[in-house]
Design a protein around this motif. Structure first.
Motif, PDB file in Angstrom:
ATOM      1  N   LYS A  26       0.800  -1.226   0.033  1.00  0.00           N
ATOM      2  CA  LYS A  26      -0.019  -0.052   0.066  1.00  0.00           C
ATOM      3  C   LYS A  26       0.677   1.371  -0.073  1.00  0.00           C
ATOM      4  O   LYS A  26       0.646   2.117  -0.791  1.00  0.00           O
ATOM      5  CB  LYS A  26      -0.886  -0.018   1.312  1.00  0.00           C
ATOM      6  CG  LYS A  26      -1.992   1.244   1.209  1.00  0.00           C
ATOM      7  CD  LYS A  26      -2.958   0.778   2.295  1.00  0.00           C
ATOM      8  CE  LYS A  26      -3.883   2.024   2.429  1.00  0.00           C
ATOM      9  NZ  LYS A  26      -3.797   2.957   3.802  1.00  0.00           N
ATOM     10  N   ASP A  27       1.988   1.315   0.683  1.00  0.00           N
ATOM     11  CA  ASP A  27       2.682   2.235   0.881  1.00  0.00           C
ATOM     12  C   ASP A  27       3.545   2.594  -0.550  1.00  0.00           C
ATOM     13  O   ASP A  27       3.471   3.633  -1.171  1.00  0.00           O
ATOM     14  CB  ASP A  27       3.810   2.170   1.962  1.00  0.00           C
ATOM     15  CG  ASP A  27       4.502   3.317   2.301  1.00  0.00           C
ATOM     16  OD1 ASP A  27       4.066   4.443   2.588  1.00  0.00           O
ATOM     17  OD2 ASP A  27       6.059   3.330   2.216  1.00  0.00           O
ATOM     18  N   LEU A  28       3.940   1.615  -1.102  1.00  0.00           N
ATOM     19  CA  LEU A  28       4.671   1.923  -2.532  1.00  0.00           C
ATOM     20  C   LEU A  28       3.716   2.373  -3.578  1.00  0.00           C
ATOM     21  O   LEU A  28       4.063   3.370  -4.105  1.00  0.00           O
ATOM     22  CB  LEU A  28       5.323   0.351  -2.936  1.00  0.00           C
ATOM     23  CG  LEU A  28       5.931   0.411  -4.168  1.00  0.00           C
ATOM     24  CD1 LEU A  28       7.032   1.593  -4.313  1.00  0.00           C
ATOM     25  CD2 LEU A  28       6.514  -1.020  -4.500  1.00  0.00           C
ATOM     26  N   ALA A  29       2.612   1.773  -3.427  1.00  0.00           N
ATOM     27  CA  ALA A  29       1.476   2.084  -4.484  1.00  0.00           C
ATOM     28  C   ALA A  29       1.291   3.690  -4.229  1.00  0.00           C
ATOM     29  O   ALA A  29       1.020   4.336  -5.159  1.00  0.00           O
ATOM     30  CB  ALA A  29       0.284   1.368  -4.260  1.00  0.00           C
ATOM     31  N   GLU A  30       1.001   4.062  -3.164  1.00  0.00           N
ATOM     32  CA  GLU A  30       0.852   5.496  -2.820  1.00  0.00           C
ATOM     33  C   GLU A  30       1.981   6.547  -3.227  1.00  0.00           C
ATOM     34  O   GLU A  30       1.876   7.214  -3.827  1.00  0.00           O
ATOM     35  CB  GLU A  30       0.616   5.663  -1.327  1.00  0.00           C
ATOM     36  CG  GLU A  30      -0.553   5.300  -0.749  1.00  0.00           C
ATOM     37  CD  GLU A  30      -0.987   5.266   0.832  1.00  0.00           C
ATOM     38  OE1 GLU A  30       0.182   5.560   1.480  1.00  0.00           O
ATOM     39  OE2 GLU A  30      -2.226   4.863   1.343  1.00  0.00           O
ATOM     40  N   HIS A  31       3.131   5.838  -3.145  1.00  0.00           N
ATOM     41  CA  HIS A  31       4.316   6.719  -3.782  1.00  0.00           C
ATOM     42  C   HIS A  31       4.315   6.803  -5.217  1.00  0.00           C
ATOM     43  O   HIS A  31       4.643   7.680  -5.948  1.00  0.00           O
ATOM     44  CB  HIS A  31       5.709   6.092  -3.097  1.00  0.00           C
ATOM     45  CG  HIS A  31       6.089   6.373  -1.887  1.00  0.00           C
ATOM     46  ND1 HIS A  31       5.412   6.022  -0.737  1.00  0.00           N
ATOM     47  CD2 HIS A  31       6.966   7.500  -1.487  1.00  0.00           C
ATOM     48  CE1 HIS A  31       6.135   6.589   0.371  1.00  0.00           C
ATOM     49  NE2 HIS A  31       6.951   7.527  -0.355  1.00  0.00           N
ATOM     50  N   LEU A  32       3.863   5.532  -5.792  1.00  0.00           N
ATOM     51  CA  LEU A  32       3.886   5.522  -7.218  1.00  0.00           C
ATOM     52  C   LEU A  32       2.560   6.556  -7.961  1.00  0.00           C
ATOM     53  O   LEU A  32       3.005   7.230  -8.857  1.00  0.00           O
ATOM     54  CB  LEU A  32       3.794   4.196  -7.704  1.00  0.00           C
ATOM     55  CG  LEU A  32       4.788   3.185  -7.371  1.00  0.00           C
ATOM     56  CD1 LEU A  32       4.396   1.619  -7.908  1.00  0.00           C
ATOM     57  CD2 LEU A  32       6.175   3.461  -7.941  1.00  0.00           C
ATOM     58  N   THR A  33       1.597   6.443  -7.135  1.00  0.00           N
ATOM     59  CA  THR A  33       0.473   7.188  -7.473  1.00  0.00           C
ATOM     60  C   THR A  33       0.593   8.824  -7.458  1.00  0.00           C
ATOM     61  O   THR A  33       0.427   9.515  -8.353  1.00  0.00           O
ATOM     62  CB  THR A  33      -0.762   7.040  -6.545  1.00  0.00           C
ATOM     63  OG1 THR A  33      -1.394   5.604  -6.651  1.00  0.00           O
ATOM     64  CG2 THR A  33      -2.134   7.860  -6.918  1.00  0.00           C
ATOM     65  N   ALA A  34       1.490   9.128  -6.360  1.00  0.00           N
ATOM     66  CA  ALA A  34       2.036  10.544  -6.244  1.00  0.00           C
ATOM     67  C   ALA A  34       2.678  11.238  -7.445  1.00  0.00           C
ATOM     68  O   ALA A  34       2.660  12.359  -7.674  1.00  0.00           O
ATOM     69  CB  ALA A  34       2.814  10.559  -5.179  1.00  0.00           C
ATOM     70  N   VAL A  35       3.309  10.241  -8.381  1.00  0.00           N
ATOM     71  CA  VAL A  35       3.936  10.669  -9.538  1.00  0.00           C
ATOM     72  C   VAL A  35       3.021  11.040 -10.531  1.00  0.00           C
ATOM     73  O   VAL A  35       3.361  12.051 -11.578  1.00  0.00           O
ATOM     74  CB  VAL A  35       4.756   9.433 -10.173  1.00  0.00           C
ATOM     75  CG1 VAL A  35       5.557   9.864 -11.251  1.00  0.00           C
ATOM     76  CG2 VAL A  35       5.874   9.148  -9.141  1.00  0.00           C
ATOM     77  N   LEU A  36       1.993  10.447 -10.581  1.00  0.00           N
ATOM     78  CA  LEU A  36       0.836  10.818 -11.851  1.00  0.00           C
ATOM     79  C   LEU A  36      -0.140  12.043 -11.298  1.00  0.00           C
ATOM     80  O   LEU A  36      -0.429  12.314 -10.336  1.00  0.00           O
ATOM     81  CB  LEU A  36      -0.165   9.519 -12.179  1.00  0.00           C
ATOM     82  CG  LEU A  36       0.854   8.368 -12.431  1.00  0.00           C
ATOM     83  CD1 LEU A  36       0.149   7.145 -12.541  1.00  0.00           C
ATOM     84  CD2 LEU A  36       1.524   8.609 -13.471  1.00  0.00           C
ATOM     85  N   PHE A 101       9.153   4.367 -12.044  1.00  0.00           N
ATOM     86  CA  PHE A 101      10.336   3.276 -11.750  1.00  0.00           C
ATOM     87  C   PHE A 101      11.424   3.666 -11.053  1.00  0.00           C
ATOM     88  O   PHE A 101      11.860   3.030 -10.172  1.00  0.00           O
ATOM     89  CB  PHE A 101      10.748   2.505 -12.932  1.00  0.00           C
ATOM     90  CG  PHE A 101       9.486   1.701 -13.538  1.00  0.00           C
ATOM     91  CD1 PHE A 101       9.247   0.476 -13.192  1.00  0.00           C
ATOM     92  CD2 PHE A 101       8.846   2.440 -14.763  1.00  0.00           C
ATOM     93  CE1 PHE A 101       8.130  -0.209 -13.692  1.00  0.00           C
ATOM     94  CE2 PHE A 101       7.703   1.695 -15.134  1.00  0.00           C
ATOM     95  CZ  PHE A 101       7.258   0.400 -14.732  1.00  0.00           C
ATOM     96  N   HIS A 102      11.853   4.981 -11.088  1.00  0.00           N
ATOM     97  CA  HIS A 102      12.848   5.521 -10.190  1.00  0.00           C
ATOM     98  C   HIS A 102      12.342   5.774  -8.772  1.00  0.00           C
ATOM     99  O   HIS A 102      12.979   5.522  -7.962  1.00  0.00           O
ATOM    100  CB  HIS A 102      13.167   7.080 -10.740  1.00  0.00           C
ATOM    101  CG  HIS A 102      14.132   6.949 -12.147  1.00  0.00           C
ATOM    102  ND1 HIS A 102      15.408   6.383 -12.193  1.00  0.00           N
ATOM    103  CD2 HIS A 102      13.835   7.243 -13.398  1.00  0.00           C
ATOM    104  CE1 HIS A 102      15.778   6.415 -13.171  1.00  0.00           C
ATOM    105  NE2 HIS A 102      14.984   6.822 -14.206  1.00  0.00           N
ATOM    106  N   VAL A 103      10.949   6.302  -8.751  1.00  0.00           N
ATOM    107  CA  VAL A 103      10.436   6.155  -7.481  1.00  0.00           C
ATOM    108  C   VAL A 103      10.193   5.045  -6.791  1.00  0.00           C
ATOM    109  O   VAL A 103      10.648   4.591  -5.581  1.00  0.00           O
ATOM    110  CB  VAL A 103       9.051   6.875  -7.412  1.00  0.00           C
ATOM    111  CG1 VAL A 103       8.193   6.600  -6.191  1.00  0.00           C
ATOM    112  CG2 VAL A 103       9.074   8.492  -7.946  1.00  0.00           C
ATOM    113  N   ALA A 104       9.874   3.856  -7.586  1.00  0.00           N
ATOM    114  CA  ALA A 104       9.852   2.380  -7.124  1.00  0.00           C
ATOM    115  C   ALA A 104      11.144   1.833  -6.482  1.00  0.00           C
ATOM    116  O   ALA A 104      11.263   1.242  -5.306  1.00  0.00           O
ATOM    117  CB  ALA A 104       9.405   1.522  -8.192  1.00  0.00           C
TER     118      ALA A 104
END
Length: 198
Positions: A26-36, A101-104
């Motif tokens: 959930k935490d990683l998905a939230e970080h990825l969502t913040a990019v968009l 992918f950089h954020v991930a």
């Protein structure tokens, strides 16, 4: 520490990360969502793919980390490719897709290093961490490359399909033929008023 002890420590860290996978996903998905952009993040298919990418990244990488074997990335790559395709169809630039992918990768490093610190707080693990970081970098570069290639393929297909209709409409506009509304719809650009070309 000997290599077998490092491998054992990597196994402990992997087990700890996997034990927290619902929370970390959930935490990683939230970080990825913040990019968009916000509009994109409301798309349920994009949300699903981001969650899937986050989950697969954690599970597949942790399964392979103890031995630093090539991660069995079939599911992670599939999610990365599907995300690259979907973002391209939404008109998201390639640089934004790459940024996901950089954020991930940055998130993965932080999460895993924290677990190493908890598992072995008194050790100086730099000799062991360098191979882990190089190993995970290769994995994330592979994902970013696969998603980027899919993104480029979708954009190339779109350009090929639309180039003939776009060029005819552009020629109409340049010839001052009254097709502004249709041309604006196709070009996604207002045709009235002053333009950079002038």
């Amino acid at each position: 520490m000997a290599e077998d002890e490092w491998a054992e420590l990597r196994g402990v860290v992997a087990a700890r990360v996997l034990g927290r996978s619902p929370e970390l996903t959930k935490d990683l998905a939230e970080h990825l969502t913040a990019v968009l952009d916000d509009d994109l993040t409301r798309d349920p298919e994009i949300q699903r793919l981001l969650m899937q990418l986050a989950h697969n990244t954690i599970v597949e990488s942790m399964g392979a980390m103890p031995d630093l074997s090539p991660p069995p990335q079939a599911r992670t790559l599939a999610a990365a490719i599907a995300l690259g395709r979907l973002l391209a169809t939404h008109g998201v630039p390639a640089c934004t897709t790459d940024q996901v992918f950089h954020v991930a990768q940055a998130w993965w490093q932080d999460a895993v290093l924290r677990e190493f610190g908890r598992a072995q707080p008194t050790a100086s693990p730099m000799g062991m961490l360098a191979p882990v970081m190089n190993w995970q970098l290769r994995g994330f570069l592979g994902m970013a490359d696969a998603a980027g290639q899919e993104h480029a393929a979708v954009m190339d297909t779109w350009r090929q399909q639309s180039s003939s209709s776009l060029s005819s409409r552009v020629s109409f506009v340049l010839a001052d033929v009254e097709v502004a509304s249709e041309a604006e719809d196709v070009l996604h650009y207002a045709m009235s008023g002053r333009h950079l070309g002038l």
